[in-house]
Each structure stands twice: as structure tokens, then as C-alpha cells.
Enzyme design. Structure first.
Site, PDB file in Angstrom:
ATOM      1  N   HIS A 277       0.811  -1.213   0.000  1.00 44.27           N
ATOM      2  CA  HIS A 277       0.000   0.000   0.000  1.00 44.27           C
ATOM      3  C   HIS A 277       0.846   1.266   0.000  1.00 44.27           C
ATOM      4  O   HIS A 277       0.331   2.354  -0.232  1.00 44.27           O
ATOM      5  CB  HIS A 277      -0.993  -0.013   1.169  1.00 44.27           C
ATOM      6  CG  HIS A 277      -0.361   0.182   2.526  1.00 44.27           C
ATOM      7  ND1 HIS A 277      -0.091  -0.856   3.375  1.00 44.27           N
ATOM      8  CD2 HIS A 277       0.030   1.309   3.188  1.00 44.27           C
ATOM      9  CE1 HIS A 277       0.439  -0.395   4.503  1.00 44.27           C
ATOM     10  NE2 HIS A 277       0.510   0.926   4.409  1.00 44.27           N
ATOM     11  N   ASP A 310       0.387  -7.787   1.256  1.00 41.17           N
ATOM     12  CA  ASP A 310       0.712  -6.369   1.471  1.00 41.17           C
ATOM     13  C   ASP A 310       2.226  -6.162   1.515  1.00 41.17           C
ATOM     14  O   ASP A 310       2.754  -5.476   2.386  1.00 41.17           O
ATOM     15  CB  ASP A 310       0.053  -5.853   2.754  1.00 41.17           C
ATOM     16  CG  ASP A 310       0.075  -4.321   2.821  1.00 41.17           C
ATOM     17  OD1 ASP A 310       0.225  -3.673   1.754  1.00 41.17           O
ATOM     18  OD2 ASP A 310      -0.007  -3.761   3.934  1.00 41.17           O
ATOM     19  N   SER A 393       4.662   2.573   7.812  1.00 36.89           N
ATOM     20  CA  SER A 393       4.386   1.379   7.003  1.00 36.89           C
ATOM     21  C   SER A 393       5.600   0.956   6.195  1.00 36.89           C
ATOM     22  O   SER A 393       6.249   1.772   5.540  1.00 36.89           O
ATOM     23  CB  SER A 393       3.226   1.643   6.047  1.00 36.89           C
ATOM     24  OG  SER A 393       2.053   1.861   6.776  1.00 36.89           O
TER      25      SER A 393
END
Length: 550
Positions: A277, A310, A393
């Protein structure tokens, strides 16, 4: 005669004893043992007295000072000081001749004087009523400011201190040496006390002023000396110092949106691992810029990505001195182990936080913004309370030896958001990381083939089932069979409507949890499943198949 005060004696003279000889006595006086009888005094009737004595020699003229002071320097009783303010060295007074008398001369009788009488008494001249008193001597007349100390002074016999003594007008006694010393000591003590009091007052005032106003100079606060920069390798500072050179910040620019995230170097060839992402906004035409901890920047390209895990791998070229991050083993992690998270929350690069492993094998799902389920990631995650925020992230979660044990991927926020890439809420101590064992396998596949494979059972699950466990659907999407013919599930005997309640002895409560537990394995791994069918539980074993991810 004057009323109220003694009449001043007339000046008269008589021969001094030394002028007439030692044995000569005044008329009318005789020593007690003298062979010469005293002359008979004159009688009031003027009877014939004996013939007066003849003077043996002429009486010389004397000054008033000589007349007042005998040869031995003592003051006789009844001495009269100089009158009229004449100086002590005035001209000598002439002798006054004695009057001729028809009768015998009245002998002069001595007049006794009191020792401390205030006034001198002189014999009365002939024809007076009695002796005449003189004024008290004025002591200031005896003071000579030009006289040498200790020298005899004129009229010293009239001073109470004696000849050569200090002049005392008021009669106060001269202090002795001991008294002067005592007075000096007392004065010194009083001066010392006064000085102490003054010093104390001044010191108190100055101290109060300095305390209130901070002194007379600039304030300099105490500070510890500079310490050695080195830290223990297993401390947070030691872990951060070792890991930061391998951590990078990614700035992604797409046609519709931009994003910021974190990654870390996998090898010396420039491969960097991050979340899917993070790079997703770039699409097929966007740009990705990598910034290293030292400030160097480089352009990166996408090597491969997988939304189900992910994870994504990008690569930089032409960069030297890359420091690959060592990988740990997530299967060795225990709840309570200390961990350190590094990332760029809200684009604050090289931010270091710390915490512990709060839980293991926490099934989570993230993404799903597209609505078709193709962007949903299923992670059997490590839970940590290390603060993780948007921008963290893709960053590493490190153990106490600065080895990667997880990839920070999601948080649970107070607003119920869970995806770091979309939610902007801050950390509440619920962070989740993809276990490094799973990430390692996926990264290797992405680098080697550009695609990741997913382990599968070969069944379609009913995601709307609200009961306990994961139920196999009645039919697949598009009207197909819910159990793939010839797949791992069909060969193990799974049927439509069966409810899977356990995986390898671990309870599962939903279809998402079954997917998470399945993807935590590799294709070809063997699973033991507990299946409930018609109220009866049975255990089956199957070998996981493989499907290409996207």
C-alpha cells in the site's frame, strides 16, 4: 572696707628668709627653742615698746614672680597671683618703704591658712581691721601652650596638679595607663561589634539581592560532562545506531495521490522491501524516490508486489555502500520480548520508537478500499505496543540484536481504522507487523519471479457466515462448485457446507481467520483440519496447493 567680698591685700614686701639669713625670723615670731625672745606686740594704748630691730641689709627689689615663689619652688600659703592680667615677666615692682612709726613696729604674726582653702589670706597692713582675702587663683593663667612637656610653669604652685603636671581646668583626674588600655580595648570591642553588625546587614542585603535578581553576572547552570557516544548493542540507542543506515524513506508520487512510507535494504544490489500500500499510489506511471538515512536520494522502480500479503520490492541503481538489514526469525519471538520500530511517521524520517511484543499470530485484515476484495491483505501478525503511525508502514520491527522480525503494516486506531496507508489516526498502542518469515518467502518470490504464490485449500468460503468457524459455501462465485474438483480440499474429503473449526489444533472463528492461518504457511505444507458436519466433528489432513498472487 568692701561689703560682701574680701578686701584685696595691698602690695607690700618683706625680706625673704634667704635674704636675711637662715636664723632671721619675721618680726614677732620666734622658734620655740630660739634663744631670742619674741618682741612684745604693740598695745592699743601705744605703750612704749622695745626699740625696733635694725635691718642688717637693704632689701633688694624683687619681681612679683619672685615675691610669689620661694626659692624651693613651692607655693606658700597666701601667695597672690599677678593681678590685672600683667604678664609673668613684668617689670619688677619697687620696694615700698616701711612707714616711720613713733611707736614700736607691730610685729607680723603668721596667719594660719587652711590646706584646701579657696582663697589666700594675707596679713593686713597697718591700720586695717584684719587680714584680707584675695580672689581664688585663675588656673588658666598658669597654662603655657609653648612650654616643653614636663617643664616647670609659672605659678605652678597654684595648679592642683603640681609643677609640670598636666593642666586640668575642671579638676577631672588624669586616667592611668591601665585605664587608658581598658578604654582602648573597650573601644576596639565596640568597633568590632559595630563592624560585625554592619557586615552582617550588608551581607544579608547583598545575599537577598543576589537571590532575588540572580546575581551580578550571567547565570551559568550546572551541566554533566560530555560522555562517550557508544551505547550497549542491545539498548534502544545501540539498536538504532546499528539499524538506521539500512532504513530508507519512500516518497511516492502518482497521478491521483501521493504517499510516504518506509522500507529497508535487503541486499547489496539495491533491493528494498516495503508494503504494497506504500507504492500503490504510483501505479504504472508514477515515481518513487528513496531517501537514505544519510540524506542521499535515488530513484526506484517496482520489482514486484502482492496485495494479499501487502508486500512489495523496489530497487535502486547506482548506489554504493548499501548496508543490508539482517533478518531474524519470527518463529523464535516470544510475547514480552523488547522490540524497536523505525520509520517516518508523518514524513518524520528516522523516527525510533520502542515497545514489546504484545501478542503473536494475531489474524488481521487490512485494505479493502476497492470493495471487490482484491486489495484485502490477510496477515497472521505480530502485535506490538511500540508506537506506529502513518508513515511507519514498511519499516522494520527489530529485536534486541537489531535483526528484523517483522514489517510494520497496520494499526488499530480509535476511529476503527486499521490501515496505515489510508487512516490518519495516531497510535493507541495497537500495532501489527507481518512476520519476517512470511515476508522473506514473499520477497524472494517477488525478486526472483516478480510474483508471489499463495497457499490454498481449494474451497470457496461463505464470508457472510456469522457462526463460529469458517463455513464452506454452497456455491462458488459465478455459479461454480464451492469445492475445486481435484484440489487439496476435494482430495481431503471436504464438502459444501462443512464448517472448519480448527487448524493444527488452533481454534478459528471466521473465514478471515482460516485464510490468515492458511497463508501463514507455504504451498506444499501439510495442515490438520477439524471439520464439523451434521453435528459431528472429524479430523482431516491435506497438503496446501499454490495459486498466483496479484
Amino acid at each position: 572696707m568692701n561689703e560682701g567680698r574680701p578686701t584685696k591685700a595691698n602690695r607690700w614686701s618683706r625680706p625673704r628668709p634667704e635674704d636675711t639669713g637662715a636664723d632671721t625670723a619675721p618680726a614677732g615670731l620666734t622658734e620655740p627653742d630660739s634663744p631670742h625672745p619674741a618682741a612684745s606686740p604693740n598695745t592699743a594704748s601705744g605703750a612704749g615698746p622695745s626699740a625696733p630691730e635694725e635691718r642688717t641689709q637693704a632689701t633688694p627689689a624683687v619681681t612679683r614672680a619672685e615675691a610669689a615663689t620661694p626659692a624651693d619652688g613651692t607655693a606658700p600659703a597666701g601667695a597672690v597671683p599677678a593681678q590685672g592680667g600683667a604678664p609673668d615677666d613684668a617689670l619688677p615692682l619697687p620696694l615700698v618703704p616701711e612707714p616711720e612709726a613713733s611707736g614700736p613696729v607691730n610685729p607680723v604674726s603668721p596667719v594660719p591658712q587652711p590646706a584646701d582653702g579657696p582663697a589666700a589670706v594675707f596679713p593686713a597692713p597697718a591700720g586695717s581691721d584684719g587680714p584680707v582675702e584675695s580672689d581664688p587663683p585663675a588656673p588658666w593663667r598658669n597654662y603655657d601652650p609653648w612650654a616643653a612637656p614636663g617643664s616647670p610653669r609659672p605659678h605652678a604652685h597654684l595648679s592642683q596638679s603640681g609643677p609640670g603636671g598636666p593642666f586640668q581646668q575642671n579638676g577631672v583626674a588624669v586616667p592611668t595607663v591601665a585605664q587608658r588600655r581598658r578604654r582602648a580595648r573597650k573601644a576596639l570591642v565596640l568597633a568590632a561589634v559595630a563592624l560585625a553588625l554592619a557586615s552582617g546587614g550588608v551581607g544579608g542585603f547583598v545575599g537577598a539581592y543576589l537571590e532575588r535578581n540572580g546575581g551580578l553576572t550571567d547565570i551559568e547552570l550546572p551541566q554533566a560532562a560530555k560522555e562517550a557516544p557508544g551505547r550497549a548493542p542491545d539498548s534502544v540507542a545501540g539498536i538504532a545506531a546499528h539499524a538506521l543506515p539500512s532504513v530508507v524513506t519512500l516518497h511516492v508520487h502518482g497521478s491521483e495521490e501521493d504517499g510516504t512510507g518506509t522500507g529497508f535494504v535487503l541486499d547489496g544490489e539495491g533491493h528494498i522491501l516495503t508494503n504494497n500500500h506504500v507504492i500503490e499510489p504510483a501505479g504504472g506511471s508514477g515515481t518513487i524516490t528513496v531517501t537514505f538515512s544519510g540524506g542521499q536520494t535515488a530513484k526506484a522502480r517496482v520489482v514486484g508486489h502482492d496485495s494479499g500479503y501487502d508486500l512489495a520490492v523496489v530497487k535502486v541503481s547506482g548506489v554504493r555502500g548499501l548496508a543490508p538489514m539482517p533478518l531474524g526469525n519470527s518463529d523464535s519471538v516470544q510475547v514480552g520480548d523488547p522490540v524497536v520500530a523505525i520509520g517516518a511517521p508523518f514524513d518524520l524520517a528516522n523516527t525510533v520508537t520502542s515497545g514489546i511484543i504484545s501478542a503473536k499470530d494475531r489474524p488481521i485484515t487490512a485494505g479493502g478500499e476497492k470493495g471487490d476484495g482484491t486489495d484485502v491483505s490477510y496477515v497472521d501478525a505480530l502485535q506490538t505496543d511500540a508506537p506506529i503511525n502513518p508513515g511507519n508502514s514498511g519499516g522494520p520491527l527489530l529485536d534486541s540484536r537489531a535483526r528484523v522480525i517483522g514489517i510494520n503494516s497496520a494499526i488499530r486506531s480509535a476511529d476503527s481504522g486499521s490501515d496505515l496507508g489510508t487512516g490518519q489516526a495516531g497510535s493507541i498502542g495497537l500495532g501489527f507487523a507481518i512476520p519476517v518469515n512470511q515476508a522473506k518467502r514473499v520477497a524472494e518470490e517477488l525478486i526472483n519471479t516478480g510474483r508471489a504464490t499463495h497457499p490454498v485449500i481449494g474451497v470457496t468460503l461463505d464470508m457472510n457466515y456469522s457462526g463460529d468457524g469458517a463455513r464452506v459455501g454452497v456455491k462458488a462465485a459465478g455459479g461454480g462448485a464451492p469445492v475445486t474438483p481435484g484440489g487439496p480440499g476435494a482430495e481431503a474429503g471436504i464438502r459444501a457446507g462443512d464448517v472448519i473449526t480448527e487448524v493444527d489444533g488452533t481454534r478459528v472463528h471466521s473465514g478471515e481467520e482460516l485464510i490468515v492461518k492458511t497463508r501463514a504457511h507455504r504451498p506444499g505444507d501439510r495442515l490438520r483440519l477439524t471439520v464439523r458436519r451434521g453435528g459431528t466433528n472429524r479430523t482431516i489432513t491435506l497438503v496446501l496447493g499454490s495459486a498466483n498472487g496479484g
